[in-house]
Design a protein around this motif. Structure first.
Motif, mmCIF file in Angstrom:
data_model
loop_
_atom_site.group_PDB
_atom_site.id
_atom_site.type_symbol
_atom_site.label_atom_id
_atom_site.label_comp_id
_atom_site.label_asym_id
_atom_site.label_seq_id
_atom_site.Cartn_x
_atom_site.Cartn_y
_atom_site.Cartn_z
ATOM 1 N N ALA A 90 -1.366 7.443 -1.049
ATOM 2 C CA ALA A 90 -1.595 6.344 -0.078
ATOM 3 C C ALA A 90 -1.532 6.677 1.451
ATOM 4 O O ALA A 90 -2.181 6.244 2.251
ATOM 5 N N ILE A 120 -6.400 4.793 -5.864
ATOM 6 C CA ILE A 120 -6.366 5.223 -4.544
ATOM 7 C C ILE A 120 -7.637 5.918 -4.525
ATOM 8 O O ILE A 120 -8.220 5.684 -3.307
ATOM 9 N N ASP A 178 -8.514 7.884 6.567
ATOM 10 C CA ASP A 178 -9.130 6.554 7.314
ATOM 11 C C ASP A 178 -8.983 6.612 8.734
ATOM 12 O O ASP A 178 -9.909 6.007 9.434
ATOM 13 N N TYR A 236 -10.174 3.834 -2.621
ATOM 14 C CA TYR A 236 -10.133 3.572 -1.226
ATOM 15 C C TYR A 236 -10.673 4.515 -0.509
ATOM 16 O O TYR A 236 -11.298 4.459 0.654
ATOM 17 N N THR A 262 -13.157 11.106 -4.244
ATOM 18 C CA THR A 262 -13.416 9.873 -4.690
ATOM 19 C C THR A 262 -14.118 10.073 -6.044
ATOM 20 O O THR A 262 -14.093 9.356 -6.854
ATOM 21 N N ASP A 277 -14.608 4.055 0.235
ATOM 22 C CA ASP A 277 -14.627 3.202 1.888
ATOM 23 C C ASP A 277 -14.497 4.134 2.936
ATOM 24 O O ASP A 277 -15.643 4.167 3.779
ATOM 25 N N GLN A 308 0.812 -1.308 0.007
ATOM 26 C CA GLN A 308 0.026 -0.136 0.024
ATOM 27 C C GLN A 308 0.789 1.261 -0.093
ATOM 28 O O GLN A 308 0.589 2.202 -0.728
ATOM 29 N N HIS A 365 -4.747 8.879 2.167
ATOM 30 C CA HIS A 365 -6.030 7.960 2.333
ATOM 31 C C HIS A 365 -5.778 7.443 3.810
ATOM 32 O O HIS A 365 -6.708 7.332 4.391
#
Length: 375
Positions: free
Chosen positions: A191, A271, A198, A274, A260, A277, A184, A194
């Motif tokens: 990354a 990416i 998250d 991800y 997104t 989510d 990742q 993200h």
């Protein structure tokens, strides 16, 4: 010379000559592996400066200028620079080194920003509100339930700069998790962006779960037998803290939607999947906060209704006792007028008769009030 000294040199030097001079100074400086979670052992705002190649951390600590030089010389990997509450002077050199926009730099230093996403050329600037739950043994009208901070993220083609404000929200554990997932991390700076988003949104869910425990406790107390005596300040305090949580969570929906759906140069489409989510998790947190707000409104209204009912019951009791007292007061008032020709004044059984009538009237009223629930 320390890294802080190098940065101060960058602040006051020209673009090319200054960087070369700092690079020479950096080669003579000791290698320091700056670690999380707070300010660095050098006493500056720099927490960590690490370079990554194909998702693997380069060994040893690096000076900021040297790290950038190595990455751009070999045209691979990226630099992750972590800062904690930098001053304008400390951040000026970094801003010049990475060619950051002055408006974004001002936001990163001053803090107190809403969650947002802005693009300045090839650099992406994101602001996240961090939250943490403040543990307390008992919720009072002055208890702090939610504490907020901020994380600003600059994302470029070969660098990530994280600026953290607040006493919580350390990214050290997150860095370690990412380093354990080289696949990742090899996807580049996006990354890292993200992972931070998250991490922040997961904290939202954790805090909402803890706040729900406080709300459940208040709800239990309100609907208990003596719920009318619950301090309404506890409910208002929860609503205030929930409002602070809402201000941190709700505005993040739009930045995540852009990440997104809209094409961004430094964020690859792989990416972006991800981030969907993360957006789903944020929606869950937002819905929970909205539900909590409605529930607290209902609890507050129920508590006010209980207080009103309790006051009505008290008034009925007071009225019933006043009625009982009114009977002997009225009779005694009549016979206390001292007229000469009043019935029963000279009768032998007049006094016990009046006492009996008063007693019977009082007993009758008492039984009636008791039967109707007034006493």
């Amino acid at each position: 010379m320390s890294m802080a000294g190098n940065l101060r040199k960058v602040t006051g030097l020209d673009k090319v000559g200054g960087l070369r001079r700092v690079a020479r100074l950096a080669r003579r400086s000791p290698r320091v592996d700056l670690s999380h979670p707070a300010r660095s052992p050098l006493g500056t705002s720099v927490v960590n400066c690490v370079t990554y190649h194909k998702g693997v951390r380069s060994p040893g600590g690096r000076d900021v200028v040297e790290a950038v030089k190595q990455v751009r010389k070999h045209d691979h990997g990226f630099v992750w620079l972590g800062l904690h509450e930098p001053t304008q002077r400390e951040f000026a050199g970094i801003a010049e080194l990475f060619d950051l926009h002055p408006l974004a730099v001002e936001d990163a230093v001053e803090a107190h920003q809403r969650p947002k996403l802005e693009r300045y050329g090839d650099t992406l600037f994101a602001v996240f509100k961090t939250v943490c739950y403040v543990e307390h043994t008992e919720l009072t009208a002055t208890s702090e339930v939610v504490h907020t901070g901020e994380i600003m993220v600059f994302v470029g083609a070969d660098f990530v700069i994280t600026v953290r404000h607040g006493r919580h929200g350390s990214l050290g554990p997150l860095r370690e998790e990412l380093e354990a997932n080289t696949e990742q991390l090899s996807k580049g700076p996006a990354a890292v962006l993200h992972a931070i988003a998250d991490h922040v949104v997961d904290d939202y869910l954790s805090v909402t779960d803890s706040v729900q425990t406080d709300i459940d406790q208040v709800e239990t107390d309100v609907f208990a037998a003596n719920g009318a005596r619950v301090d309404p300040g506890r409910i208002y305090q929860l609503k205030r803290e929930l409002l602070e949580l809402k201000r941190a969570v709700a505005p993040l929906a739009r930045p995540l939607m852009e990440l997104t759906s809209r094409p961004i140069r430094v964020v690859e489409p792989e990416i972006q999947a991800y981030f969907r989510d993360v957006s789903d998790h944020l929606l869950r947190a937002t819905e929970q906060i909205a539900a909590f707000d409605e529930l607290l409104n209902s609890i507050l209204q129920a508590h006010l209704a209980q207080v009103s009912v309790a006051q009505n019951e008290d008034m009925r009791r007071i009225t019933a006792w006043a009625a009982l007292i009114a009977v002997p007061t009225m009779v005694c008032g009549v016979y206390g007028m001292n007229f000469e020709h009043m019935p029963e004044l000279h009768w032998k059984f007049g006094y016990p008769l009046v006492l009996g009538v008063i007693a019977m009237a009082c007993v009758t009223l008492y039984r009636g009030f008791k039967r109707n629930g007034w006493l």
